[in-house]
Design a protein around this motif. Structure first.
Motif, PDB file in Angstrom:
ATOM      1  N   GLY A 178       0.812  -1.213   0.000  1.00  0.00           N
ATOM      2  CA  GLY A 178       0.000   0.000   0.000  1.00  0.00           C
ATOM      3  C   GLY A 178       0.842   1.258   0.000  1.00  0.00           C
ATOM      4  O   GLY A 178       0.483   2.260  -0.632  1.00  0.00           O
ATOM      5  N   THR A 179       1.982   1.217   0.675  1.00  0.00           N
ATOM      6  CA  THR A 179       2.870   2.384   0.737  1.00  0.00           C
ATOM      7  C   THR A 179       3.408   2.741  -0.639  1.00  0.00           C
ATOM      8  O   THR A 179       3.351   3.904  -1.073  1.00  0.00           O
ATOM      9  CB  THR A 179       4.035   2.110   1.697  1.00  0.00           C
ATOM     10  N   PHE A 180       3.936   1.745  -1.347  1.00  0.00           N
ATOM     11  CA  PHE A 180       4.519   2.016  -2.660  1.00  0.00           C
ATOM     12  C   PHE A 180       3.455   2.312  -3.710  1.00  0.00           C
ATOM     13  O   PHE A 180       3.664   3.137  -4.607  1.00  0.00           O
ATOM     14  CB  PHE A 180       5.398   0.847  -3.105  1.00  0.00           C
ATOM     15  N   LEU A 181       2.295   1.663  -3.598  1.00  0.00           N
ATOM     16  CA  LEU A 181       1.230   1.955  -4.551  1.00  0.00           C
ATOM     17  C   LEU A 181       0.678   3.353  -4.327  1.00  0.00           C
ATOM     18  O   LEU A 181       0.355   4.067  -5.293  1.00  0.00           O
ATOM     19  CB  LEU A 181       0.110   0.918  -4.441  1.00  0.00           C
ATOM     20  N   PHE A 182       0.579   3.775  -3.068  1.00  0.00           N
ATOM     21  CA  PHE A 182       0.140   5.144  -2.785  1.00  0.00           C
ATOM     22  C   PHE A 182       1.131   6.151  -3.360  1.00  0.00           C
ATOM     23  O   PHE A 182       0.738   7.163  -3.953  1.00  0.00           O
ATOM     24  CB  PHE A 182      -0.003   5.369  -1.280  1.00  0.00           C
ATOM     25  N   ALA A 183       2.429   5.887  -3.181  1.00  0.00           N
ATOM     26  CA  ALA A 183       3.448   6.790  -3.725  1.00  0.00           C
ATOM     27  C   ALA A 183       3.309   6.902  -5.236  1.00  0.00           C
ATOM     28  O   ALA A 183       3.406   7.992  -5.807  1.00  0.00           O
ATOM     29  CB  ALA A 183       4.846   6.289  -3.351  1.00  0.00           C
ATOM     30  N   CYS A 184       3.060   5.760  -5.892  1.00  0.00           N
ATOM     31  CA  CYS A 184       2.868   5.764  -7.347  1.00  0.00           C
ATOM     32  C   CYS A 184       1.629   6.557  -7.739  1.00  0.00           C
ATOM     33  O   CYS A 184       1.690   7.415  -8.635  1.00  0.00           O
ATOM     34  CB  CYS A 184       2.751   4.325  -7.854  1.00  0.00           C
TER      35      CYS A 184
ATOM     36  N   SER B  20       6.036  12.249 -12.590  1.00  0.00           N
ATOM     37  CA  SER B  20       5.444  11.081 -13.236  1.00  0.00           C
ATOM     38  C   SER B  20       6.458   9.952 -13.392  1.00  0.00           C
ATOM     39  O   SER B  20       6.152   8.784 -13.173  1.00  0.00           O
ATOM     40  CB  SER B  20       4.883  11.467 -14.611  1.00  0.00           C
ATOM     41  N   LEU B  21       7.696  10.309 -13.757  1.00  0.00           N
ATOM     42  CA  LEU B  21       8.752   9.313 -13.906  1.00  0.00           C
ATOM     43  C   LEU B  21       9.087   8.680 -12.557  1.00  0.00           C
ATOM     44  O   LEU B  21       9.338   7.465 -12.475  1.00  0.00           O
ATOM     45  CB  LEU B  21       9.997   9.969 -14.505  1.00  0.00           C
ATOM     46  N   THR B  22       9.068   9.478 -11.507  1.00  0.00           N
ATOM     47  CA  THR B  22       9.274   8.938 -10.160  1.00  0.00           C
ATOM     48  C   THR B  22       8.171   7.950  -9.808  1.00  0.00           C
ATOM     49  O   THR B  22       8.427   6.893  -9.204  1.00  0.00           O
ATOM     50  CB  THR B  22       9.289  10.081  -9.125  1.00  0.00           C
ATOM     51  N   GLY B  23       6.941   8.272 -10.212  1.00  0.00           N
ATOM     52  CA  GLY B  23       5.823   7.361  -9.985  1.00  0.00           C
ATOM     53  C   GLY B  23       6.031   6.023 -10.680  1.00  0.00           C
ATOM     54  O   GLY B  23       5.646   4.972 -10.156  1.00  0.00           O
ATOM     55  N   SER B  24       6.662   6.031 -11.861  1.00  0.00           N
ATOM     56  CA  SER B  24       6.911   4.783 -12.581  1.00  0.00           C
ATOM     57  C   SER B  24       7.887   3.896 -11.824  1.00  0.00           C
ATOM     58  O   SER B  24       7.789   2.663 -11.858  1.00  0.00           O
ATOM     59  CB  SER B  24       7.441   5.080 -13.989  1.00  0.00           C
ATOM     60  N   VAL B  25       8.851   4.511 -11.121  1.00  0.00           N
ATOM     61  CA  VAL B  25       9.795   3.733 -10.310  1.00  0.00           C
ATOM     62  C   VAL B  25       9.060   3.088  -9.134  1.00  0.00           C
ATOM     63  O   VAL B  25       9.258   1.904  -8.834  1.00  0.00           O
ATOM     64  CB  VAL B  25      10.948   4.631  -9.801  1.00  0.00           C
ATOM     65  N   PHE B  26       8.191   3.865  -8.466  1.00  0.00           N
ATOM     66  CA  PHE B  26       7.400   3.307  -7.367  1.00  0.00           C
ATOM     67  C   PHE B  26       6.500   2.163  -7.867  1.00  0.00           C
ATOM     68  O   PHE B  26       6.328   1.153  -7.185  1.00  0.00           O
ATOM     69  CB  PHE B  26       6.544   4.388  -6.715  1.00  0.00           C
TER      70      PHE B  26
ATOM     71  N   ALA C 166       7.103   0.178 -10.399  1.00  0.00           N
ATOM     72  CA  ALA C 166       7.959  -0.977 -10.656  1.00  0.00           C
ATOM     73  C   ALA C 166       8.295  -1.710  -9.353  1.00  0.00           C
ATOM     74  O   ALA C 166       8.280  -2.949  -9.300  1.00  0.00           O
ATOM     75  CB  ALA C 166       9.242  -0.539 -11.359  1.00  0.00           C
ATOM     76  N   ILE C 167       8.590  -0.942  -8.305  1.00  0.00           N
ATOM     77  CA  ILE C 167       8.875  -1.561  -6.999  1.00  0.00           C
ATOM     78  C   ILE C 167       7.648  -2.321  -6.512  1.00  0.00           C
ATOM     79  O   ILE C 167       7.751  -3.438  -5.986  1.00  0.00           O
ATOM     80  CB  ILE C 167       9.297  -0.489  -5.976  1.00  0.00           C
ATOM     81  N   TRP C 168       6.464  -1.716  -6.701  1.00  0.00           N
ATOM     82  CA  TRP C 168       5.215  -2.375  -6.284  1.00  0.00           C
ATOM     83  C   TRP C 168       5.014  -3.686  -7.044  1.00  0.00           C
ATOM     84  O   TRP C 168       4.625  -4.698  -6.451  1.00  0.00           O
ATOM     85  CB  TRP C 168       4.028  -1.438  -6.522  1.00  0.00           C
ATOM     86  N   ILE C 169       5.285  -3.695  -8.344  1.00  0.00           N
ATOM     87  CA  ILE C 169       5.138  -4.909  -9.140  1.00  0.00           C
ATOM     88  C   ILE C 169       6.088  -6.000  -8.637  1.00  0.00           C
ATOM     89  O   ILE C 169       5.694  -7.165  -8.473  1.00  0.00           O
ATOM     90  CB  ILE C 169       5.407  -4.616 -10.630  1.00  0.00           C
ATOM     91  N   CYS C 170       7.344  -5.636  -8.364  1.00  0.00           N
ATOM     92  CA  CYS C 170       8.327  -6.611  -7.889  1.00  0.00           C
ATOM     93  C   CYS C 170       7.953  -7.150  -6.513  1.00  0.00           C
ATOM     94  O   CYS C 170       8.046  -8.362  -6.258  1.00  0.00           O
ATOM     95  CB  CYS C 170       9.715  -5.973  -7.837  1.00  0.00           C
TER      96      CYS C 170
ATOM     97  N   GLN D 162      -4.394  -3.672   0.934  1.00  0.00           N
ATOM     98  CA  GLN D 162      -3.617  -2.555   0.413  1.00  0.00           C
ATOM     99  C   GLN D 162      -4.513  -1.383   0.019  1.00  0.00           C
ATOM    100  O   GLN D 162      -4.103  -0.222   0.088  1.00  0.00           O
ATOM    101  CB  GLN D 162      -2.747  -2.997  -0.759  1.00  0.00           C
ATOM    102  N   MET D 163      -5.757  -1.676  -0.371  1.00  0.00           N
ATOM    103  CA  MET D 163      -6.713  -0.603  -0.651  1.00  0.00           C
ATOM    104  C   MET D 163      -7.003   0.202   0.616  1.00  0.00           C
ATOM    105  O   MET D 163      -7.142   1.429   0.576  1.00  0.00           O
ATOM    106  CB  MET D 163      -8.016  -1.184  -1.209  1.00  0.00           C
ATOM    107  N   GLY D 164      -7.078  -0.498   1.745  1.00  0.00           N
ATOM    108  CA  GLY D 164      -7.303   0.182   3.019  1.00  0.00           C
ATOM    109  C   GLY D 164      -6.153   1.100   3.384  1.00  0.00           C
ATOM    110  O   GLY D 164      -6.355   2.240   3.833  1.00  0.00           O
ATOM    111  N   PHE D 165      -4.923   0.628   3.193  1.00  0.00           N
ATOM    112  CA  PHE D 165      -3.763   1.469   3.470  1.00  0.00           C
ATOM    113  C   PHE D 165      -3.717   2.674   2.530  1.00  0.00           C
ATOM    114  O   PHE D 165      -3.359   3.779   2.937  1.00  0.00           O
ATOM    115  CB  PHE D 165      -2.479   0.647   3.344  1.00  0.00           C
TER     116      PHE D 165
END
Length: 304
Positions: free
Chosen positions: A71-77, A150-156, A158-162, A180-183
């Protein structure tokens, strides 16, 4: 779930989220970005809890920690995506966020200490060319603050996918998707209170965009991606995101009476070729290489 079915589910999930850029752009006309995220994911969490509350007794501390990390990395993205959409065209955001395919390959290479083979690298180049052809239609591209965000969001992303690829194998992937939706809802609400002046959406268009984001892109899309990724690799999940701008373009042709330009058509072909290449079984490629090597060896021996 069989790997083939997981890939089909992943493609459907990506297709369901392909309209998120357009819907988010519409929603941002009525409310600030973090408020849009807060409303979207609060409603998503409420709906998921009402539908699947019987699964809650299966929660463990490990699932909570894993979901919090995702949830943390998806929120950042998502925060980077919506903030960037306030200053750059949705087409540019779509291109930059889908460069996550490269970041996934880099991250997995670092983690596994092994660089991807020619098959994956070739597919990645084709996909990026295709994404650029589909999205950057005359857009002036330069690394201004909106593009950098936006490019920074793409890195977040990618981390979320991994992380999803790894944690979905350790925990119940469906519970991960729900929690993760709750977070996301919690983080978005905190950000909204701290940095924005919330205004309740007053027009029907904004609410329609939000509700579509909730049911199609979040309740189904983000929730079921961990389920699909449990049975496929992070590299392939990253490459499949290239379908996002392709499907968005096709939907524009069907529902908005848009037309494919020659460059967009070329982009679609590049993306389809990339997806096809990455789906060719490695054992088939190895078998072909062995045959070629065997033929070469035999040919050399004959001349000797």
């Amino acid at each position: 779930m069989k790997q083939r079915n997981a890939k089909i589910l992943l493609i459907i999930v990506i297709a369901s989220r392909s309209i998120s850029y357009l819907l988010s752009k519409i929603g941002l006309n009525g409310i600030p970005p973090l408020e849009l995220l807060a409303i979207r994911f609060a409603l998503t969490t409420l709906i998921l809890l009402l539908l699947f509350h019987r699964r809650l007794p299966l929660l463990t501390r490990h699932v909570w920690k894993a979901a919090g990390l995702l949830g943390t990395f998806l929120f950042a993205c998502m925060a980077c995506e919506l903030i960037s959409l306030t200053t750059i065209p949705s087409s540019t955001a779509a291109f930059l966020e889908n460069t996550s395919a490269i970041w996934v390959l880099v991250l997995m290479a670092i983690i596994s200490h092994h660089w991807p083979g020619k098959q994956v690298l070739t597919a990645t180049v084709l996909l990026l060319i295709g994404i650029a052809c589909l999205t950057l239609q005359g857009a002036v591209f330069h690394l201004a603050p909106g593009e950098i965000i936006s490019l920074t969001g793409s890195v977040f992303y990618a981390i979320w996918i991994c992380l999803t690829a790894r944690l979905a194998r350790q925990c119940d992937p469906f519970l991960l998707g729900i929690l993760q939706m709750g977070f996301l809802a919690i983080y978005s609400t905190i950000g909204m209170v701290l940095f924005e002046n919330p205004v309740l959406p007053a027009d029907r268009t904004t609410w329609s965009a939000i509700l579509t984001l909730v049911f199609i892109c979040s309740v189904f899309g983000f929730t079921f991606q961990p389920v699909a990724q449990k049975y496929t690799s992070a590299e392939k999940a990253g490459l499949f995101t290239a379908l996002n701008p392709l499907i968005a373009t096709v939907l524009g042709v069907i529902f908005l009476n848009e037309t494919f330009t020659p460059i967009q058509l070329a982009g679609a072909i590049y993306i389809l070729l990339g997806i096809i290449i990455v789906q060719v079984p490695k054992k088939y490629l190895h078998k072909t290489n062995r045959c070629e090597n065997g033929t070469t060896t035999s040919h050399t021996s004959f001349h000797a």
